[in-house]
Design an enzyme around this catalytic site. Structure first.
Site, PDB file in Angstrom:
ATOM      1  N   HIS A   9      12.666   1.158   3.299  1.00  0.00           N
ATOM      2  CA  HIS A   9      13.606   0.020   3.337  1.00  0.00           C
ATOM      3  C   HIS A   9      12.934  -1.178   4.032  1.00  0.00           C
ATOM      4  CE1 HIS A   9      17.263   1.817   1.825  1.00  0.00           C
ATOM      5  NE2 HIS A   9      17.296   2.784   2.733  1.00  0.00           N
ATOM      6  N   GLU A  22      17.680   1.508  -2.124  1.00  0.00           N
ATOM      7  CA  GLU A  22      17.559   2.965  -2.008  1.00  0.00           C
ATOM      8  C   GLU A  22      16.387   3.481  -2.859  1.00  0.00           C
ATOM      9  OE1 GLU A  22      18.971   5.948   0.352  1.00  0.00           O
ATOM     10  OE2 GLU A  22      19.405   3.814   0.387  1.00  0.00           O
ATOM     11  N   GLU A  67      13.381   5.125   6.121  1.00  0.00           N
ATOM     12  CA  GLU A  67      13.727   3.801   6.657  1.00  0.00           C
ATOM     13  C   GLU A  67      12.522   2.861   6.562  1.00  0.00           C
ATOM     14  OE1 GLU A  67      16.800   3.369   7.023  1.00  0.00           O
ATOM     15  OE2 GLU A  67      17.404   5.470   7.140  1.00  0.00           O
TER      16      GLU A  67
END
Ligand code: ZN
Length: 500
Positions: A268, A294, A265
């Site tokens: 991201h 991704e 995460e």
């Protein structure tokens, strides 16, 4: 209308849409991180109202006129504004081509299908879900026809999630995977297995939280602009580049689970934290596609996060936090354990090597379903045949098989491939970065800022200003080439398992 009036309207439209998305996003974040269960109904009403208003704001003929005007006057407006109008036009064309009543009916259908799928999964009852799935596939094929009656419906679905992606590209990609990874996995399975039992001792959650703080710091994530919360299913969301939220889930006897959620995460988050300032407040101020997003999370999670340079650094801190749990364990043992490969039934728990094989199972099925080669009733059988072919295992029931993912019940066909493509993009991007930076050396020093600097320059700053294909070309100097991914996995797992 003059051009400057049109540009003012364009800015105003995006500010308004952004405010609605911001409000709904915070409500969603709150729902999955801290809201009491009793809040569900009131929240549902608020969200329905907000989405209704923002839908009518956007899907109205005036917006259509504005976007056509901007298209016709493209020469007179700055490139960034042209791009904003182009992205909004894609969304507008998508929404406005479907008759309103059918759009609403489809939303009801997937809402019902979600509830039926939950129950079917719990009770291992594929037959109860099958009729809804049939309707969903039928509707999506019809919707694709509204857009272009001659288009291939599955290509249309793919393009919705990843501009420019088609079966032709994916067939090439997945056949390379089939040819290289399936035999590699067979060899790994025949080799002695790596011991990872020490990762499953008891690791108190309070200390795991401290470890998350260390990871965020190591990755150079500014806590002033990015917070970390706790949820059942970890995810990242962003409201603007100064308000990004990541989440994780702590499990006492799976210390690697939260660790790699945070790294994933965090990847991201770095993308969203570094979009260009000039894009702020526009529809371009976010990642360009699901696959590119991704690629950034997996680049950190796997290419960097599971490299020995990184795991050595993690291990040093981990030992100081958990000396008893890790007594007698070496940094090398830790590196091997977090890279252990074992075919398993559940995609979300798959390791780096088997992950894309799970996606291949789903891709084959989606493609055949949309071409009419198989019907919904064939799914449980085909699922098991594909699992056997690619992973060498079969599910004991549909709950752990064809019913495991929520995507199809939500109408998300064509979404799965982006997970695998993202992993392959990551390998190609890392290879390009390594031609210019001593990545392992920097990671060993704990100095990740040249790495994020490189990614900002080549990827992050563009936000949605470039489509995935062009972005990959800018970042790596060449078009998509799946060899980087299969070569990387072959080299890594051959060394890890001492294969010949
Ligand atoms: Zn992700």
């Amino acid at each position: 209308m003059t051009t400057s009036e049109a540009l003012e309207q364009l800015a105003e439209l995006q500010r308004t849409m952004h405010a609605y998305n911001h409000a709904s996003g915070v409500i969603y974040y709150d729902a999955v991180t801290g809201a009491p269960e009793g809040g569900a109904q009131g929240r549902g009403e608020t969200l329905e109202l907000l989405s209704g208003v923002s839908f009518s704001l956007f899907a109205n003929p005036q917006v259509g006129e504005l976007l056509s005007y901007l298209k016709a006057h493209g020469e007179e407006i700055p490139p960034q504004k042209r791009r904003e109008a182009e992205i909004l036009s894609r969304e507008y064309d998508n929404i406005s081509r479907i008759p309103k009543a059918e759009y609403a009916a489809f939303n009801r259908l997937i809402n019902d299908a979600g509830a039926v799928w939950h129950k079917a999964k719990r009770e291992n009852d594929f037959a109860s879900f099958a009729p809804l799935l049939e309707q969903i596939v039928g509707t999506l094929i019809r919707f694709a026809g509204y857009y272009d009656k001659d288009c291939d419906p599955y290509d249309f679905c793919l393009d919705e999630y990843e501009k420019g992606l088609s079966k032709a590209t994916l067939d090439r990609f997945f056949s390379a995977l089939r040819e290289k990874l399936v035999p590699l996995l067979r060899k790994v399975k025949a080799a002695p297995q790596i011991d990872d039992s020490f990762l499953h001792k008891t690791y108190p959650i309070a200390k795991q939280r401290e470890f998350s703080d260390f990871i965020m710091e190591l990755m150079g994530i500014d806590r002033n602009d990015c917070s970390i919360g706790e949820t059942e299913h970890p995810f990242t969301t962003n409201f603007n580049k100064h308000d990004v939220r990541i989440t994780t889930k702590y499990v006492e006897n799976q210390v690697a689970s939260s660790l790699y959620s945070v790294v994933h995460e965090g990847g991201h988050a770095l993308y969203e934290l570094h979009t260009g300032d000039e894009l702020a407040g526009t529809c371009l101020a976010t990642g360009t596609s699901m696959s590119i997003h991704e690629s950034q999370s997996r680049l950190f999670e796997n290419l960097i996060g599971r490299s020995e340079a990184f795991t050595d650094r993690l291990f040093e801190r981990l030992v100081s936090l958990f000396p008893e749990q890790l007594a007698g364990v070496t940094a090398r043992d830790f590196y091997r354990a977090v890279n252990r490969c074992e075919p398993s039934l559940i995609r979300t728990e798959a390791d780096e090597l088997t992950y894309s094989l799970h996606i291949m199972v789903r891709y084959d099925i989606e493609k055949q379903l949309f071409s009419g080669e198989i019907g919904v009733a064939d799914l449980p059988r085909v699922w098991n045949e594909k699992m056997e072919e690619y992973l060498g295992i079969t599910a004991p029931n549909d709950t752990a098989g064809v019913l495991q993912d929520s995507h199809w019940s939500g109408g998300s066909f064509g979404y799965f491939p982006s997970y695998a493509i993202g992993s392959a993009y990551a390998a190609q991007i890392m290879a390009a970065m390594k031609r210019e930076l001593d990545v392992d050396g920097l990671v060993r020093e704990g100095n990740l800022s040249p790495i994020t600097g490189w990614l900002t320059e080549r990827i992050y700053r563009y936000g949605k200003a470039k489509d995935p294909e062009e972005l990959l070309l800018i970042a790596t100097g060449e078009p998509f080439n799946p060899d980087y991914y299969t070569d990387y996995l072959t080299e890594k797992f051959t060394a890890l398992y001492g294969l010949k």
